[in-house]
Design a protein around this motif. Sequence first.
Motif, PDB file in Angstrom:
ATOM      1  N   ILE A  32     -66.318 -23.606  -1.450  1.00 41.71           N
ATOM      2  CA  ILE A  32     -65.364 -24.410  -2.204  1.00 41.71           C
ATOM      3  C   ILE A  32     -64.512 -23.537  -3.114  1.00 41.71           C
ATOM      4  CG2 ILE A  32     -65.129 -26.281  -3.890  1.00 41.71           C
ATOM      5  CD1 ILE A  32     -67.802 -27.371  -2.819  1.00 41.71           C
ATOM      6  N   LYS A  33     -65.153 -22.734  -3.933  1.00 39.34           N
ATOM      7  CA  LYS A  33     -64.416 -21.878  -4.856  1.00 39.34           C
ATOM      8  C   LYS A  33     -65.327 -20.758  -5.327  1.00 39.34           C
ATOM      9  CE  LYS A  33     -65.636 -24.571  -8.965  1.00 39.34           C
ATOM     10  NZ  LYS A  33     -65.126 -25.281 -10.150  1.00 39.34           N
ATOM     11  N   PRO A  34     -64.771 -19.653  -5.780  1.00 35.67           N
ATOM     12  CA  PRO A  34     -65.597 -18.570  -6.312  1.00 35.67           C
ATOM     13  C   PRO A  34     -66.333 -18.997  -7.582  1.00 35.67           C
ATOM     14  CG  PRO A  34     -63.399 -17.808  -5.766  1.00 35.67           C
ATOM     15  CD  PRO A  34     -63.361 -19.301  -5.695  1.00 35.67           C
ATOM     16  N   ILE A  35     -67.507 -18.398  -7.820  1.00 32.67           N
ATOM     17  CA  ILE A  35     -68.234 -18.644  -9.053  1.00 32.67           C
ATOM     18  C   ILE A  35     -67.457 -18.043 -10.214  1.00 32.67           C
ATOM     19  CG2 ILE A  35     -70.419 -18.309 -10.253  1.00 32.67           C
ATOM     20  CD1 ILE A  35     -70.542 -20.046  -7.758  1.00 32.67           C
ATOM     21  N   ASN A 152     -69.551  -5.276  -3.702  1.00 33.97           N
ATOM     22  CA  ASN A 152     -69.677  -5.273  -2.245  1.00 33.97           C
ATOM     23  C   ASN A 152     -69.865  -6.653  -1.624  1.00 33.97           C
ATOM     24  OD1 ASN A 152     -69.487  -2.429  -2.010  1.00 33.97           O
ATOM     25  ND2 ASN A 152     -71.626  -2.246  -2.634  1.00 33.97           N
ATOM     26  N   TYR A 153     -70.087  -7.681  -2.446  1.00 29.00           N
ATOM     27  CA  TYR A 153     -70.363  -9.014  -1.919  1.00 29.00           C
ATOM     28  C   TYR A 153     -69.439 -10.058  -2.534  1.00 29.00           C
ATOM     29  CZ  TYR A 153     -74.616  -7.498   0.434  1.00 29.00           C
ATOM     30  OH  TYR A 153     -75.489  -6.885   1.281  1.00 29.00           O
ATOM     31  N   LYS A 154     -69.102 -11.043  -1.740  1.00 27.62           N
ATOM     32  CA  LYS A 154     -68.304 -12.180  -2.202  1.00 27.62           C
ATOM     33  C   LYS A 154     -69.247 -13.316  -2.567  1.00 27.62           C
ATOM     34  CE  LYS A 154     -64.717 -15.435  -0.683  1.00 27.62           C
ATOM     35  NZ  LYS A 154     -63.856 -15.855   0.451  1.00 27.62           N
ATOM     36  N   LEU A 155     -69.116 -13.852  -3.755  1.00 27.91           N
ATOM     37  CA  LEU A 155     -69.965 -14.928  -4.250  1.00 27.91           C
ATOM     38  C   LEU A 155     -69.183 -16.224  -4.262  1.00 27.91           C
ATOM     39  CD1 LEU A 155     -72.550 -15.989  -5.615  1.00 27.91           C
ATOM     40  CD2 LEU A 155     -71.596 -15.203  -7.808  1.00 27.91           C
ATOM     41  N   THR A 156     -69.712 -17.244  -3.594  1.00 26.88           N
ATOM     42  CA  THR A 156     -69.058 -18.546  -3.534  1.00 26.88           C
ATOM     43  C   THR A 156     -70.071 -19.651  -3.747  1.00 26.88           C
ATOM     44  OG1 THR A 156     -69.275 -18.469  -1.121  1.00 26.88           O
ATOM     45  CG2 THR A 156     -67.135 -17.857  -2.052  1.00 26.88           C
ATOM     46  N   ASN A 163     -73.641 -18.820  -2.064  1.00 26.24           N
ATOM     47  CA  ASN A 163     -73.697 -17.916  -0.931  1.00 26.24           C
ATOM     48  C   ASN A 163     -73.156 -16.549  -1.328  1.00 26.24           C
ATOM     49  OD1 ASN A 163     -71.771 -16.723   1.463  1.00 26.24           O
ATOM     50  ND2 ASN A 163     -73.730 -17.456   2.261  1.00 26.24           N
ATOM     51  N   LEU A 164     -73.866 -15.505  -0.889  1.00 24.83           N
ATOM     52  CA  LEU A 164     -73.379 -14.137  -1.002  1.00 24.83           C
ATOM     53  C   LEU A 164     -73.104 -13.639   0.412  1.00 24.83           C
ATOM     54  CD1 LEU A 164     -75.677 -12.231  -3.562  1.00 24.83           C
ATOM     55  CD2 LEU A 164     -73.265 -12.795  -3.823  1.00 24.83           C
ATOM     56  N   SER A 165     -71.934 -13.083   0.632  1.00 28.10           N
ATOM     57  CA  SER A 165     -71.629 -12.503   1.938  1.00 28.10           C
ATOM     58  C   SER A 165     -70.979 -11.147   1.732  1.00 28.10           C
ATOM     59  CB  SER A 165     -70.706 -13.426   2.744  1.00 28.10           C
ATOM     60  OG  SER A 165     -69.504 -13.673   2.039  1.00 28.10           O
TER      61      SER A 165
END
Length: 266
Positions: A32-35, A152-156, A163-165
């Motif tokens: 939905i959106k970044p933390i 190194n990770y995208k947090l959403t 989710n971390l990817s």
Amino acid sequence: MKSSIIIILSALLITSCSVQKKTDEDQPVSTIKPIENNAQFFSAIAKQSSFDAVKINSKIDAKTGSFIPTLDAVIYIENGQKIWMNLTAVILQAARGVATPDGVKGYYKLDKTYIDSDFSYLNKLLNVNFIDYNALQNLLLGRTFLPVSDENYKLTQNAQGFNLSSKQTQKITENGKTTEYNIALDYDKDLNLNYVILSNPQSDEQLEITYSNREILNNESFPKSVKIIIKAKKTDEILIENTKFDFSRMETTYSVPANYTKKEIK
């Protein structure tokens, strides 16, 4: 020896009641959106366990293509110091293992073999290079065991939690061989780790771990169910069901019986 490797690996690799299959409905919905406060999230998931010691009674089922009976396990963890495990099949002892910050040891009674190695043993089995004692303990307890960072990770955020990817493939080198993985981790709304997957975009290799059926004990969350799937040339699964937790200390003995043969992991 393959059966003994899987048995001792399951003994040293996991802690887990009923394994819940991860269906499409269980998967987090689209992001939905970044933390807004990434630093707070990364600080929370990096928090270390505060218990002194825990004894866990478990049942282990391993699916490797060869018959392995259901194993009863006693898993004992002294926080930051030792992971000790004893396995029995029916009423007979099958294997015993211990991990410390120095490495892992284990013996398999049915073919009278044993291992004595640093953590390269587990890293070779999983085709990674990040498993040390702390990573192993966190993996057992359903906590973040991979090195993750905001860089190194995208947090959403999603309807189920977070989710971390990995922003790009993460390079993992073991024995001079570098492999790249796409990595994703799912957390619930209370920041408990639910699911981890490492996938090699150049092959069908995957390491997949699902944590479920959590219970709050001594102000910490423990997964009662763990499912590990190791996909390479073939697929191995390890299912563990925890039946009892005890936070008192216990005596743990380990010595290799006479006339056992040391096995090297190739």
